[in-house]
Write an enzyme that holds these catalytic residues in place. Structure first.
Site, PDB file in Angstrom:
ATOM      1  CE1 TYR A 150      -3.632   2.408   0.134  1.00 15.94           C
ATOM      2  CE2 TYR A 150      -2.790   3.130   2.268  1.00 15.94           C
ATOM      3  CZ  TYR A 150      -3.640   3.306   1.187  1.00 15.94           C
ATOM      4  OH  TYR A 150      -4.482   4.374   1.155  1.00 15.94           O
ATOM      5  CE1 TYR A 160      -2.739   0.471   5.491  1.00 10.61           C
ATOM      6  CE2 TYR A 160      -0.343   0.406   5.457  1.00 10.61           C
ATOM      7  CZ  TYR A 160      -1.565  -0.130   5.098  1.00 10.61           C
ATOM      8  OH  TYR A 160      -1.596  -1.270   4.325  1.00 10.61           O
TER       9      TYR A 160
HETATM   10  P1  NAI Z   1      -8.073  -9.865   4.056  1.00 10.28           P
HETATM   11  O1  NAI Z   1      -8.349  -9.504   5.475  1.00 10.28           O
HETATM   12  O2  NAI Z   1      -9.135 -10.547   3.295  1.00 10.28           O
HETATM   13  O3  NAI Z   1      -6.713 -10.708   3.957  1.00 10.28           O
HETATM   14  C1  NAI Z   1      -5.674 -10.662   4.914  1.00 10.28           C
HETATM   15  C2  NAI Z   1      -5.297 -12.100   5.185  1.00 10.28           C
HETATM   16  O4  NAI Z   1      -4.136 -12.215   6.030  1.00 10.28           O
HETATM   17  C3  NAI Z   1      -6.423 -12.878   5.891  1.00 10.28           C
HETATM   18  O5  NAI Z   1      -6.814 -13.971   5.095  1.00 10.28           O
HETATM   19  C4  NAI Z   1      -5.773 -13.338   7.171  1.00 10.28           C
HETATM   20  O6  NAI Z   1      -6.290 -14.556   7.678  1.00 10.28           O
HETATM   21  C5  NAI Z   1      -4.310 -13.440   6.737  1.00 10.28           C
HETATM   22  N1  NAI Z   1      -3.385 -13.562   7.861  1.00 10.28           N
HETATM   23  C6  NAI Z   1      -3.309 -12.765   8.967  1.00 10.28           C
HETATM   24  N2  NAI Z   1      -2.369 -13.238   9.810  1.00 10.28           N
HETATM   25  C7  NAI Z   1      -1.829 -14.347   9.215  1.00 10.28           C
HETATM   26  C8  NAI Z   1      -0.810 -15.265   9.589  1.00 10.28           C
HETATM   27  N3  NAI Z   1      -0.144 -15.152  10.752  1.00 10.28           N
HETATM   28  N4  NAI Z   1      -0.513 -16.284   8.754  1.00 10.28           N
HETATM   29  C9  NAI Z   1      -1.176 -16.425   7.570  1.00 10.28           C
HETATM   30  N5  NAI Z   1      -2.145 -15.582   7.160  1.00 10.28           N
HETATM   31  C10 NAI Z   1      -2.476 -14.554   7.972  1.00 10.28           C
HETATM   32  O7  NAI Z   1      -7.716  -8.462   3.349  1.00 10.28           O
HETATM   33  P2  NAI Z   1      -7.033  -8.093   1.945  1.00 10.28           P
HETATM   34  O8  NAI Z   1      -7.320  -6.655   1.758  1.00 10.28           O
HETATM   35  O9  NAI Z   1      -7.427  -9.056   0.896  1.00 10.28           O
HETATM   36  O10 NAI Z   1      -5.477  -8.203   2.286  1.00 10.28           O
HETATM   37  C11 NAI Z   1      -4.542  -8.859   1.471  1.00 10.28           C
HETATM   38  C12 NAI Z   1      -3.280  -8.037   1.322  1.00 10.28           C
HETATM   39  O11 NAI Z   1      -3.567  -6.861   0.557  1.00 10.28           O
HETATM   40  C13 NAI Z   1      -2.671  -7.563   2.656  1.00 10.28           C
HETATM   41  O12 NAI Z   1      -1.263  -7.631   2.561  1.00 10.28           O
HETATM   42  C14 NAI Z   1      -3.122  -6.111   2.691  1.00 10.28           C
HETATM   43  O13 NAI Z   1      -2.300  -5.312   3.524  1.00 10.28           O
HETATM   44  C15 NAI Z   1      -2.968  -5.758   1.225  1.00 10.28           C
HETATM   45  N6  NAI Z   1      -3.618  -4.515   0.804  1.00 10.28           N
HETATM   46  C16 NAI Z   1      -4.931  -4.292   1.112  1.00 10.28           C
HETATM   47  C17 NAI Z   1      -5.525  -3.089   0.788  1.00 10.28           C
HETATM   48  C18 NAI Z   1      -6.923  -2.809   1.197  1.00 10.28           C
HETATM   49  O14 NAI Z   1      -7.332  -1.636   1.221  1.00 10.28           O
HETATM   50  N7  NAI Z   1      -7.713  -3.829   1.514  1.00 10.28           N
HETATM   51  C19 NAI Z   1      -4.790  -2.018   0.053  1.00 10.28           C
HETATM   52  C20 NAI Z   1      -3.426  -2.387  -0.273  1.00 10.28           C
HETATM   53  C21 NAI Z   1      -2.872  -3.585   0.108  1.00 10.28           C
END
Ligand code: NAI
Length: 272
Positions: A150, A160
């Site tokens: 991000y 953030y």
């Molecule tokens: P999400 O909440 O659906 O996915 C995050 C995932 O990380 C979840 O499935 C969670 O279970 C997993 N997770 C957390 N701790 C963990 C661990 N110890 N071991 C394995 N998995 C673990 O949300 P999203 O948005 O799909 O996030 C995916 C990526 O995209 C993240 O890196 C997030 O920072 C990034 N991102 C998201 C944005 C947004 O606005 N949603 C913008 C830019 C980047």
């Protein structure tokens, strides 16, 4: 949309929590494009159960793994290799979590144990996934590895919090490992810096609605939806992007290059 961009390719997709997750959309599109892959998430995320439905839809299995645990990653790769019948062509790191953000701790009042946890989960786990992949020699030549970032890695977004540093570390790891894996096996490593997206991780950030709407207004194309992010990830896993390496790739409708818009000039003009 072209088909079979990932035909014959195998990989690992982390982070599909529910149908809003960027990883969830990526899994569906990877399947559509002919890939075989294994899904994984933290053991605690399994309790929600939704990922099993996704696995069924994608004809695959789910292997629980805490991405901060080297041992779990080792087991994940061993099981995935057996299920898929060979080494991997792609890895998706789609993992982020900050206890400080979750519990609303301000940047001037961080709990440092939680900071360690944020960085371990959200950034170091990316290094761990690659280091284990290198040691087990599970990546195929010309493979592709993606992490999700991000823009708070480069610019200040006050809410953030410690995730800003986590993303800066993540992007730096992509550069360093992209060099190393490139030399070792022609494997490329990049991060995609995605627009604010309405997912569990996204909406957990304080003031999310405001910066979602602000980014939407500033981007000439509007915010990039998660489906489009999944498309970009598929393109990055395909053979059409074999020489893109060590980059942080903005996928944000033009937001990161826009200073101001006519609409914002109008809104802030003294002449009304
Ligand atoms: P999400 O909440 O659906 O996915 C995050 C995932 O990380 C979840 O499935 C969670 O279970 C997993 N997770 C957390 N701790 C963990 C661990 N110890 N071991 C394995 N998995 C673990 O949300 P999203 O948005 O799909 O996030 C995916 C990526 O995209 C993240 O890196 C997030 O920072 C990034 N991102 C998201 C944005 C947004 O606005 N949603 C913008 C830019 C980047």
């Amino acid at each position: 949309m072209s088909e079979n961009l990932l035909k014959g390719k195998r990989g690992i997709i982390t982070g599909a929590l529910d149908e809003n997750s960027i990883a969830w959309k990526t899994a569906l599109k990877a399947k559509e494009q002919g890939a075989k892959f294994v899904l994984t998430n933290a053991p605690i995320a399994m309790r929600m159960g939704a990922i099993q439905d996704l696995a069924k839809e994608c004809d695959t299995i789910v292997v629980p793994a805490d991405a901060t645990s080297v041992e779990d990653i080792e087991k994940l790769y061993a099981e995935a290799k057996e299920f898929l019948g060979g080494n991997f062509d792609f890895l998706l790191h789609s993992i982020g979590m900050s206890p400080n953000v979750r519990k609303g701790r301000e940047y001037g009042d961080l709990n440092y144990d939680w900071v360690q946890k944020s960085w371990d989960v959200s950034a170091l786990s990316f290094h761990k996934m690659m280091q284990v992949a290198e040691k087990q020699d599970v990546m195929n030549e010309w493979g592709s590895i993606i992490g999700l970032s991000y823009i708070a890695a480069q610019r200040v977004y006050p809410f953030y919090s410690d995730m800003a540093e986590a993303k800066a570390i993540l992007e730096s790891i992509a550069r360093s490992y992209g060099y190393r894996f490139g030399k070792l096996k022609n494997v490329r490593v990049n991060t995609i810096s995605q627009s604010p997206t309405k997912t569990t991780a996204g909406t957990g950030i304080g003031g999310f609605d405001a910066f979602y709407n602000y980014a939407e207004a500033l981007s000439p194309l509007g915010n990039a939806p998660s489906e489009a992010c999944a498309d970009y990830i598929i393109a990055m896993f395909s053979d059409l992007t074999r020489y893109v390496n060590m980059q942080n790739l903005f996928h944000d409708g033009g937001y990161s290059c826009t200073g101001i818009t006519e609409e914002i000039v109008e809104k802030f003009s003294d002449k009304k």
